[in-house]
Design a protein around this motif. Structure first.
Motif, short mmCIF file in Angstrom:
data_model
loop_
_atom_site.label_atom_id
_atom_site.label_comp_id
_atom_site.label_asym_id
_atom_site.label_seq_id
_atom_site.Cartn_x
_atom_site.Cartn_y
_atom_site.Cartn_z
N ASP A 10 0.83 -1.21 0.00
CA ASP A 10 0.00 0.00 0.00
C ASP A 10 0.86 1.26 0.00
O ASP A 10 0.58 2.22 -0.72
CB ASP A 10 -0.92 0.00 1.22
CG ASP A 10 -2.04 -1.01 1.12
OD1 ASP A 10 -2.31 -1.48 0.00
OD2 ASP A 10 -2.64 -1.35 2.16
N ASP A 65 2.36 1.80 -3.34
CA ASP A 65 1.37 1.83 -4.43
C ASP A 65 1.58 0.67 -5.40
O ASP A 65 1.59 0.86 -6.63
CB ASP A 65 1.41 3.16 -5.19
CG ASP A 65 0.75 4.29 -4.42
OD1 ASP A 65 -0.16 4.00 -3.63
OD2 ASP A 65 1.16 5.45 -4.60
N ILE A 74 0.49 -3.35 -6.73
CA ILE A 74 -0.55 -4.38 -6.78
C ILE A 74 0.04 -5.65 -7.37
O ILE A 74 1.15 -5.63 -7.92
CB ILE A 74 -1.77 -3.94 -7.61
CG1 ILE A 74 -1.36 -3.68 -9.07
CG2 ILE A 74 -2.44 -2.72 -7.00
CD1 ILE A 74 -2.55 -3.46 -10.00
N LYS A 87 3.04 -1.22 -10.41
CA LYS A 87 2.51 -0.02 -9.77
C LYS A 87 1.01 0.09 -10.03
O LYS A 87 0.53 -0.27 -11.10
CB LYS A 87 3.21 1.23 -10.32
CG LYS A 87 4.58 1.51 -9.74
CD LYS A 87 4.45 2.18 -8.38
CE LYS A 87 5.80 2.68 -7.88
NZ LYS A 87 5.68 3.32 -6.55
N LYS A 88 0.28 0.61 -9.03
CA LYS A 88 -1.13 0.90 -9.25
C LYS A 88 -1.27 1.87 -10.42
O LYS A 88 -0.49 2.81 -10.56
CB LYS A 88 -1.75 1.54 -8.00
CG LYS A 88 -1.94 0.59 -6.84
CD LYS A 88 -2.56 1.32 -5.65
CE LYS A 88 -2.69 0.39 -4.45
NZ LYS A 88 -3.22 1.08 -3.26
N LYS A 121 -5.89 -4.40 -12.60
CA LYS A 121 -6.50 -4.39 -11.27
C LYS A 121 -5.83 -5.42 -10.37
O LYS A 121 -5.27 -6.42 -10.84
CB LYS A 121 -7.99 -4.72 -11.37
CG LYS A 121 -8.79 -3.86 -12.33
CD LYS A 121 -8.84 -2.42 -11.88
CE LYS A 121 -9.84 -1.61 -12.70
NZ LYS A 121 -9.56 -1.61 -14.15
N GLU A 122 -5.90 -5.17 -9.07
CA GLU A 122 -5.40 -6.13 -8.08
C GLU A 122 -6.08 -7.48 -8.29
O GLU A 122 -7.30 -7.58 -8.36
CB GLU A 122 -5.69 -5.62 -6.67
CG GLU A 122 -5.37 -6.59 -5.56
CD GLU A 122 -3.88 -6.81 -5.35
OE1 GLU A 122 -3.48 -7.95 -5.10
OE2 GLU A 122 -3.12 -5.82 -5.45
#
Length: 279
Positions: free
Chosen positions: A191, A194, A196, A212-213, A268-269
């Motif tokens: 988190d 940033d 995922i 990276k997100k 997406k995660e």
């Protein structure tokens, strides 16, 4: 802190500051008393002094070029001067309001106090569900600095290390804990940075990849191999949960859950992806 250790910190992306927050007469503290705020400040001071030394040396090196017309060196010089003043005030560079573009100019210095940080309160078993004054003080400091904090009982983590997955689940349940401290630390680290995770799944293996997100599908493909990004065509994508619920890719495809995503798709995660590319 040793110079070699401080130098190694420049190579990491994330700092994790473990602070003891429990009393135990059988475990002697180096300073003879438990004071997490003092412990934190000592480490902060060491890191600030190291960064100040780096900044001053760099300023000395580029000062002549900065004042004789080298525009790039002038930009870097001005940013470093801001850093120097902030560090001399005893403040970490994380608290200096630098723009992303300014940070790019000094990124090559790998300044330690500019790196993201997570506080870890090392507790004993009695503090799993309650907080003592030491933990509360550290929580307050973390909030003031806008940083994350998690509690970990190192003695429990040591016991968990020796257990099977089923035994770990029972062990954690006995203490009313949903996940281990190590899992919490990994989650907090992702988190903070940033990051995922997405997956690739074939007949022989399933692998997890970190991006990276906000990364687009071609960038995610490039994590596996640069050719995948250069020749990206599209990605066959399904969420992890949809795949598990379906039981197989074939079943998911029949249900219309397998999607074809292009170059603008934001990963997406938990996505499970297969990349189609042309080299």
């Amino acid at each position: 802190l040793g110079n070699k250790f401080l130098s190694n910190l420049r190579e990491v992306d994330l700092l994790i500051h473990v602070v003891r927050c429990f009393e135990n007469d059988n475990i002697v503290h180096v300073n003879g008393k438990i004071d997490p705020i003092s412990d934190k400040e000592i480490i902060d001071y060491e890191l600030i002094i190291k960064d100040l030394d780096t900044v001053v040396k760099r300023i000395d090196k580029i000062s002549k070029q900065a004042v004789t017309g080298d525009k790039e060196k002038k930009i870097e010089y001005d940013i470093l001067s801001l850093c120097k003043t902030h560090l001399e005030d005893g403040k970490s560079l994380r608290s200096l309001d630098l723009e992303p573009n300014q940070i790019k100019w000094i990124k090559h210095l790998n300044l330690i106090t500019l790196k993201p940080l997570i506080y870890v309160a090392n507790i004993d078993e009695s503090l799993i569900s309650d907080d003592n004054e030491h933990v509360l003080k550290l929580i307050s400091i973390a909030k003031e600095e806008g940083l994350g904090l998690i509690k970990i009982c190192a003695s429990l983590e040591e016991q968990l290390y020796e257990l099977t997955d089923d035994e770990k689940a029972l062990f954690l349940d006995d203490y009313g804990i949903k996940e281990s401290g190590l899992d919490k630390l990994i989650r907090a680290s992702y988190d903070t940075l940033d990051l995922i995770t997405y997956f690739t799944a074939g007949e022989k293996e399933v692998r997890a990849w970190t991006v990276k997100k906000g990364s687009l599908a071609p960038q995610a493909a490039g994590v596996i191999h640069t050719d995948f990004e250069k020749g990206f065509i599209r990605a066959q994508t399904i969420s992890y949960q949809n795949l598990i619920d379906s039981g197989s890719i074939a079943n998911a495809k029949t249900k219309g859950l397998l999607r074809s995503e292009g170059k603008e798709y934001i990963v997406k995660e938990g996505d499970v992806m297969e990349f189609l590319f042309n080299v």
